[in-house]
Design an enzyme around this catalytic site. Structure first.
Site, PDB file in Angstrom:
ATOM      1  N   ASP A   1      -2.819  -5.681  -2.768  1.00 23.52           N
ATOM      2  CA  ASP A   1      -2.093  -4.580  -3.371  1.00 23.52           C
ATOM      3  C   ASP A   1      -1.906  -4.887  -4.858  1.00 23.52           C
ATOM      4  OD1 ASP A   1      -0.485  -2.212  -3.342  1.00 23.52           O
ATOM      5  OD2 ASP A   1       1.221  -3.537  -3.592  1.00 23.52           O
TER       6      ASP A   1
ATOM      7  N   THR B   1      -2.522   1.493  -6.839  1.00 15.35           N
ATOM      8  CA  THR B   1      -2.040   0.636  -7.910  1.00 15.35           C
ATOM      9  C   THR B   1      -3.160  -0.201  -8.500  1.00 15.35           C
ATOM     10  OG1 THR B   1      -1.420  -0.888  -6.181  1.00 15.35           O
ATOM     11  CG2 THR B   1       0.303   0.475  -7.078  1.00 15.35           C
ATOM     12  N   THR B   2      -4.166  -0.510  -7.709  1.00 15.97           N
ATOM     13  CA  THR B   2      -5.289  -1.270  -8.241  1.00 15.97           C
ATOM     14  C   THR B   2      -6.162  -0.363  -9.109  1.00 15.97           C
ATOM     15  OG1 THR B   2      -5.297  -2.415  -6.133  1.00 15.97           O
ATOM     16  CG2 THR B   2      -7.102  -2.883  -7.620  1.00 15.97           C
TER      17      THR B   2
ATOM     18  N   ASP C   1       2.420   1.555   1.551  1.00  9.28           N
ATOM     19  CA  ASP C   1       1.461   2.417   0.868  1.00  9.28           C
ATOM     20  C   ASP C   1       1.138   3.641   1.726  1.00  9.28           C
ATOM     21  OD1 ASP C   1       1.477   0.549  -1.041  1.00  9.28           O
ATOM     22  OD2 ASP C   1      -0.681   0.181  -1.094  1.00  9.28           O
TER      23      ASP C   1
END
Lengths: 550, 544
Positions: free
Chosen positions: B69, B102-103, B409
């Site tokens: 994550d 988020t990546t 997530d």
């Protein structure tokens, strides 16, 4: 420093060892150099194509800013003459809120123009006098050129004010969304009315989301406060509630700090316990009886109270910051409690939950919830909005605007040059150089945008020199690299910003010019240490005087 | 810092501790900032997508985290550089707002910076680049809306929601277990759990989901497949007395925040005992208190007592004696959730206890796990099932932690879909489609911005490229094949076939992402890159 009594006599030491003094013309020139170095730092932040500075202090705090006053403050300038520039940036900030870079730049430029004269041996006072005259003339000219927006309808006024705000914002990081924010700022300022209560506009920062997710609350919004168990059971949405604003703790605790109860009869034990409970229950009862549906307090609301309120379908929030509480009080129109038709809602904003009070009739408060990708980003957005808010407020009050984009500076410069020709004497030169210094604003605008400054300036001079005067509102067109009618393009600034900037910059320049000697103590740290020590000693002696001594 | 010299040739000190500060200006500053940003993006690049790798991070205390994550990796990395910190915050704010992607947002920002560097070298003014990016991001933003699909789901038909959550979960640790069928089973069951949990707490009318009502608990042991969704609360506590009943049906629960002990005034107090009689009365009184308290609970009809505080052995014994099961030391947050779930009220005082304030639950049971002595209390079939618990089982603590993050997530994705029903197709297809649109739009812009807009299009390609690379495909070949296919078929759903299914139509593969998540990624990445590009002066303490 040494004073010589006569050739054979030993030197008399006037000042402490290591004291640094310099005086005379070289000193003046070096002061000017120092000021110019400082002005150079903020030079590149001017205008819509200005760059930002990343300043990083030893505590690890980082600030990314484009705001002149913020940069100057963070630079931590120690040079005595340069400090004047910091002060004028600060004063511009507190007086009008915007144009902080302009003021530093102007002051630096005035000094730069004065430097060759000083080197040539002109007495500084001559320059100062001429500068003062020039600034007076310039301000008169601005007043003459300013266009009043008075007497327009509210709708029209709003769009005009939004233009001013957009001009300020265009140089900032949030410039891409300037229309969006300009409208928001104008709405916020109109909401608080004419009162001089800037703290009635709250700005809340929530990381996450994009700038576009920022919103204006016509009322008050604050982050959900710390809550005890039972909070979630309270209703979260009210229409037309009564609000109770408190400044007391609603918690079960000892009433007096150092009180002690002695019991001789164990049977009385229960009565003491009951008495304590009754105190808090009395308070809670009163809150409930008042008919309030929302209880806010600056101090803690304990778990007992939370559950008590939850039980009676009352919403409560403890440890609300004083500012927010004041705003709530102002918004709802009462200091203690009030019945008004506002709506309270709890809403999820990013990772936080917010309590929102909106639709308050007495209005007069507004809260802007800012969103953005990073903390530094929001911080900078807040500073930018602050500038915009100040500008709108000033424009609302003084109601006159001038054309931005360097147009007004060019026009004054032309006017002063023209005026200078009518003067016989040295003053002509100085006023001419003052006029030249004013051109720094359009020049820097071009430089920052990567245009050919000389080229643009020539075009501007030509336009402004047209005898019909129609070229007066022409300024730098930041998009094409040419010139354009700033007034028609709605690049507007309140007149008061320019007036204040010219005034402050001239004053600062004159101040620096009038200094011909600096005496610096060896080291401020040790001096402070000594001062502290002597103060201590003084107190010690002072106390000792009443006692037997000697 | 540049020094100024006065007439005597002495240097000025203008800024405090000037010699100890370093200053980078102009292009150097921009280059340094860009390379810092790129370095962060490079770290995350390999974590992107379903075949992305995990990172192992060791904290100063020796705790080990294994995750892919983006937000968590950056948070734990403890970066020092200012620009790198901006990237961390970028990822964090994506996490706060959307919870997923988020990546991707960091990789995107890194790609934008890389492109900007090239343009800077060609001498384009940084602000012009930033403005071009801004324009391009708006084009992409609108294009996404254009290619987005609305999809319908209702409380009965949750299949689309599950599919979307599966896309999110597919990049997480979960599929690493087993192969073939079990991958899907596990992923699917997780996605189902997430969707059901969100639907249970969602307020579909207001489109509001309070994720605080979903509690995620984990316990080491068992298999990942044993993870379950409980319509109720799980409390990591056991009955206060081992002999109390382990299962209570139709429980009436008294939720107390007062301890089972004689009340103590908060003011300092002293009781003077100077005779045996007095001592006796005191003793008697104390016993009476206990008796009263238990009786009070019994009187209102409670069959279970949940208490925020402890109670001593005497009370425990009395409770046991009166056949009133009790749980002690339950935390405030859990207490609140229990109250919400059971529809009870939290009672701060025994005197206030009334039958109406009791919470109701269909079944309360204590469950022991494996061979350990760990027991947990399940409160199920509650009057109000708005509070749910996801109970994760797994082989080790790191697994559970990572599963928690993955589920978070997935929960966020489900929440976003409830807020906004639009989706775009994943697997890089949305980025490729945007890239084509931006590229085409670039030619319409006069001025230098055109170059920046084209660079933006190139940067958009970085995400599918990284996806392909991480999946072991030939990045450039795959990307160009997909791109040409998109243009030829005019189909915006073609993406990278990461799982080697055989088709690269993401519609068939059921790979979705939320529209707002994607839009947010593009806007946030642009915003931060713009901020970095605008900096031309970095002043920092020297010995940093």
């Amino acid at each position: 420093m040494y004073a010589k009594r006569s050739r054979s006599q030993p030197q008399i030491i006037l000042l402490k060892e290591g004291t640094d003094t310099s005086q005379g013309k070289p000193q003046l020139v070096s002061n000017i150099n120092a000021c110019m170095a400082v002005a150079d730092v903020v030079r590149t932040t001017l205008g819509p194509r200005g760059m930002d500075k990343l300043i990083h202090d030893d505590k690890g705090n980082t600030t990314i800013s484009n705001d002149g006053a913020t940069i100057m403050k963070l630079l931590d300038i120690v040079h005595p003459a340069s400090k004047i520039l910091v002060d004028i940036a600060k004063s511009q900030d507190s007086e009008v809120g915007d144009g902080t870079t302009t003021v530093v730049l102007l002051a630096g430029e005035f000094l730069k123009e004065a430097k060759p004269f000083i080197e040539d041996g002109v007495h500084p006072q001559n320059i100062i006098r001429s500068y003062r005259t020039a600034s007076y003339l310039a301000i008169e000219k601005i007043k003459e050129l300013a266009v009043s927006i008075e007497g327009k309808s509210l709708e029209e006024k709003k769009s005009l004010l939004a233009k001013c705000a957009a001009t300020t914002l265009s140089s900032k990081l949030i410039g891409g969304e300037k229309e969006f924010f300009a409208t928001m700022v104008v709405d916020a300022v109109i909401a608080i009315g004419n009162d001089d209560r800037l703290n009635m506009i709250g700005i809340k920062k929530v990381p996450g989301g994009t700038m576009r997710d920022s919103f204006l609350v016509d009322g008050v919004a604050f982050k959900k406060t710390f809550s005890y168990a039972g909070f979630e059971q309270q209703p979260k949405k009210f229409v037309n509630p009564k609000i109770l604003v408190l400044n007391i703790e609603l918690e079960l605790k000892s009433e007096k700090e150092n009180a002690e109860i002695r019991l001789s009869d164990p049977l009385q034990y229960q009565s003491i316990v009951d008495a304590e409970w009754n105190i808090i229950y009395d308070k809670l009862d009163k809150c409930v009886k008042s008919g309030a549906k929302v209880v806010l307090s600056r101090l803690a609301i304990g778990d007992l109270a939370t559950q008590y309120f939850a039980d009676r379908d009352i919403f409560c929030a403890g440890r609300v910051t004083e500012e927010d509480l004041l705003r709530v009080a102002a918004a709802t129109g009462g200091t203690v409690q009030t019945t008004v038709n506002n709506v309270i809602d709890e809403r999820q904003v990013g990772n936080e939950r917010f309590n929102i009070f909106s639709g308050c009739p007495s209005g007069r408060t507004a809260t802007i919830v800012l969103r953005g990708g990073a903390d530094q980003f929001i911080e900078e957005a807040e500073r930018s909005l602050h500038d915009a808010i100040m500008i709108v407020r000033r424009a609302l009050r003084s109601s006159t605007v001038v054309a931005g984009g360097g147009a007004i500076d060019m026009e004054i410069s032309r006017y002063l040059r023209q005026h200078a020709r009518t003067i016989a004497g040295k003053s002509q030169l100085f006023i001419n150089s003052y006029a030249k210094a004013l051109e720094v604003i359009p020049r820097q605008l071009c430089d920052n945008a990567g245009f050919d400054a000389t080229d643009v300036l020539n075009k501007l001079r030509q336009k402004h020199a047209l005898p019909s005067g129609e070229g007066a509102p022409y300024g730098v067109d930041i998009n094409t690299g040419g010139i354009a009618d700033s007034f028609a393009n709605f690049v507007w600034e309140p007149a008061v910003v320019k007036i204040n900037a010219i005034n402050a910059a001239t004053e600062a320049a004159c101040l620096v010019l009038s200094v011909d000697e600096t005496v610096k103590n060896p080291k401020s740290e040790s001096a402070q240490g000594e001062a502290a020590a002597s103060a201590m000693g003084g107190r010690g002696r002072g106390r000792g005087r009443g006692m037997r001594r000697r | 810092m540049a020094l100024a010299f006065d007439e005597y040739g002495r240097p000025f000190i203008i800024i405090r501790e000037q010699e100890q500060k370093t200053r980078l200006r102009g292009l150097d500053a921009q280059k340094a900032n860009i390379s810092a940003g790129k370095a962060v993006a490079r770290i995350l690049r390999t974590s992107l997508g379903p075949k992305g790798m995990d990172k192992m991070l060791q904290s100063p205390d020796g705790d080990v985290t294994i995750t892919n994550d983006g937000a968590t990796i950056l948070e734990q990395m403890d970066v020092d550089n200012q620009i790198a910190k901006l990237m961390v915050e970028l990822s964090r704010s994506q996490d706060y707002e959307i919870g997923d992607g988020t990546t991707g947002v960091v990789v995107m920002a890194g790609a934008l910076l890389e492109q900007a560097e090239k343009l800077l070298e060609r001498g384009i003014h940084p602000i012009r680049i930033a403005e071009g990016y801004e324009m391009a991001s708006r084009i992409a933003f609108e294009h996404l809306e254009h290619i987005a699909h609305k999809f319908e789901f209702s409380e009965t038909d949750v299949e689309p929601l599950i599919q979307t959550c599966m896309t999110t979960l597919s990049s997480k640790i979960l599929p690493a277990f087993g192969s073939g069928n079990s991958v899907n089973r596990c992923k699917r069951s997780m996605a189902e759990i997430a969707v059901k949990a969100v639907l249970a707490v969602a307020d579909l009318e207001r489109k509001d989901v309070n994720l605080e009502l979903i509690k995620v608990e984990g316990k080491v042991g068992g298999k990942l497949e044993d993870t379950e969704l409980i319509y109720g609360i799980v409390v990591d506590k056991d009955m206060s007395h081992p002999q109390m009943p382990k299962q209570i049906e139709d429980a009436k629960i008294a939720i107390l925040t007062c301890p089972f002990e004689p009340p103590k005034p908060k003011t300092k107090h002293k009781v003077d005992i100077d005779s045996v009689e007095k001592f006796q009365t005191l003793r008697e009184q104390e016993r009476k208190y206990f008796d009263d308290m238990v009786q009070k609970c019994k009187d209102v009809g409670a069959t279970l007592v949940i208490c925020q505080w402890g109670f001593d052995d005497e009370a425990n014994h009395l409770l046991m004696h009166r056949n009133l099961p009790a749980v002690r030391w339950v935390g405030g947050v859990e207490l609140e959730l229990i109250a919400i779930a059971t529809g009870g009220r939290i009672v701060p005082r025994f005197q206030e206890l009334t039958p109406e304030k009791l919470g109701r639950a269909g079944l309360v049971r204590e469950k022991a796990f494996g061979t350990t002595k760990d027991r947990m209390i399940y409160i199920e079939h509650c009057a109000n099932s708005r509070a749910v618990t996801i109970f994760i089982r797994g082989g080790n603590k790191m697994m559970i932690e990572e599963t928690k993050r993955s589920l978070h997530d997935a929960l966020c994705v489900a929440r976003n879909l409830i807020r906004n029903k639009s989706i775009v197709y994943g697997g890089g297809s949305a980025e490729i489609s945007c890239s084509i649109a931006v590229e085409a739009a670039a030619d319409k812009y006069p001025g230098v911005e055109q170059y920046a807009i084209r660079a933006f299009a190139d940067a958009l390609d970085a995400i599918p490229m990284a996806l392909a690379e991480n999946s072991g495909l030939q990045p450039i070949e795959t990307l160009s094949a997909v791109k040409s296919q998109q243009i030829k078929d005019n189909n915006s759903c073609c993406g990278i076939d990461c799982n080697d299914v055989g088709t690269n139509d993401m519609r068939e593969q059921n790979v979705f992402e939320t529209l707002i998540g994607k839009q947010q990624q593009i806007l946030l990445a642009t915003q931060v890159v713009k901020m970095i590009l605008k900096i031309d002066d970095v002043i920092s303490p020297f010995d940093y």
